[in-house]
Design an enzyme around this catalytic site. Structure first.
Site, PDB file in Angstrom:
ATOM      1  N   HIS A  54       0.991  -1.218   0.046  1.00 19.41           N
ATOM      2  CA  HIS A  54       0.002   0.012   0.048  1.00 19.41           C
ATOM      3  C   HIS A  54       0.931   1.328  -0.078  1.00 19.41           C
ATOM      4  O   HIS A  54       2.143   1.178   0.599  1.00 19.41           O
ATOM      5  CB  HIS A  54      -0.817  -0.079   1.358  1.00 19.41           C
ATOM      6  CG  HIS A  54      -1.874  -1.155   1.181  1.00 19.41           C
ATOM      7  ND1 HIS A  54      -2.944  -0.822   2.099  1.00 19.41           N
ATOM      8  CD2 HIS A  54      -2.231  -2.348   0.650  1.00 19.41           C
ATOM      9  CE1 HIS A  54      -3.729  -2.135   1.851  1.00 19.41           C
ATOM     10  NE2 HIS A  54      -3.282  -2.706   0.877  1.00 19.41           N
ATOM     11  N   GLU A  56       1.020   3.769   1.762  1.00 16.03           N
ATOM     12  CA  GLU A  56       1.541   4.222   2.980  1.00 16.03           C
ATOM     13  C   GLU A  56       2.814   3.554   3.332  1.00 16.03           C
ATOM     14  O   GLU A  56       3.920   4.343   3.865  1.00 16.03           O
ATOM     15  CB  GLU A  56       0.528   4.197   4.190  1.00 16.03           C
ATOM     16  CG  GLU A  56      -0.778   4.968   4.063  1.00 16.03           C
ATOM     17  CD  GLU A  56      -1.866   4.325   3.277  1.00 16.03           C
ATOM     18  OE1 GLU A  56      -3.126   4.763   3.302  1.00 16.03           O
ATOM     19  OE2 GLU A  56      -1.512   3.307   2.414  1.00 16.03           O
ATOM     20  N   CYS A  91      -6.231   2.078   5.336  1.00 11.68           N
ATOM     21  CA  CYS A  91      -7.000   0.907   5.694  1.00 11.68           C
ATOM     22  C   CYS A  91      -6.599   0.615   7.229  1.00 11.68           C
ATOM     23  O   CYS A  91      -5.652   1.358   7.809  1.00 11.68           O
ATOM     24  CB  CYS A  91      -6.555  -0.319   4.908  1.00 11.68           C
ATOM     25  SG  CYS A  91      -4.852  -0.613   5.054  1.00 11.68           S
TER      26      CYS A  91
END
Length: 167
Positions: A54, A56, A91
């Site tokens: 992801h 991040e 998330c």
């Protein structure tokens, strides 16, 4: 800090072009009066075939490398000066990582109604964190990118197996 959302949206557009879920992010370091982007990226889950890539996490890796190059000791100390600007609410996995690292602030565009680590599950509350979190920054643009992506097909999605016929 909201002005950095355009940089994050630009990264989300790159993700979309790469057939990745269009989420973009920048890490902005505040050092006195100076604000500097020290990491930027987009999701690379499909490209790497790695579900943890992801955006991040990609930015976390870049921020740690930046800290090493700037002789920040320990490198993890950099995160207390970082505002995360991301197009979609992190998330649960990403929210937990960012909070555990002690980022200064999280600013996101649209909500993540299925896996949101700030709204679906209150990760900051679970971790007793006091990280300021603000959503809704240019949320319509971020949501439009997601809608455009999900109209098409994800080329890396698993192909369903044919079901056996019942006798």
């Amino acid at each position: 800090m909201e002005r950095f959302m355009e940089d994050a949206l630009q990264q989300a557009r790159i993700a979309n072009d790469l057939k990745e879920v269009p989420v973009g992010c920048v890490f902005v370091r505040t050092d006195g009066q100076t604000e500097t982007i020290i990491a930027r990226g987009c999701n690379l889950v499909n490209e790497t075939k790695n579900a943890t890539r992801h955006v991040e996490f990609i930015c976390i890796d870049q921020a740690l490398e930046y800290a090493r190059q700037q002789n920040v000791t320990p490198p993890e100390a950099i995160f207390s000066t970082v505002t995360v600007v991301v197009t979609v609410e992190p998330c649960i996995m990403c929210a937990a990582a960012l909070i555990e690292l002690g980022v200064k602030e999280i600013i996101y565009g649209c909500r993540n109604d299925r896996f949101g680590g700030c709204t679906v599950l209150d990760v900051p509350g679970l971790l007793s964190a006091t990280v300021p979190i603000r959503g809704g920054v240019r949320d319509a643009e971020a949501m439009e990118l997601l809608k455009e992506f999900y109209k098409g097909e994800n080329p890396s999605a698993p192909i369903p197996k044919p079901r056996a016929k019942k006798a």
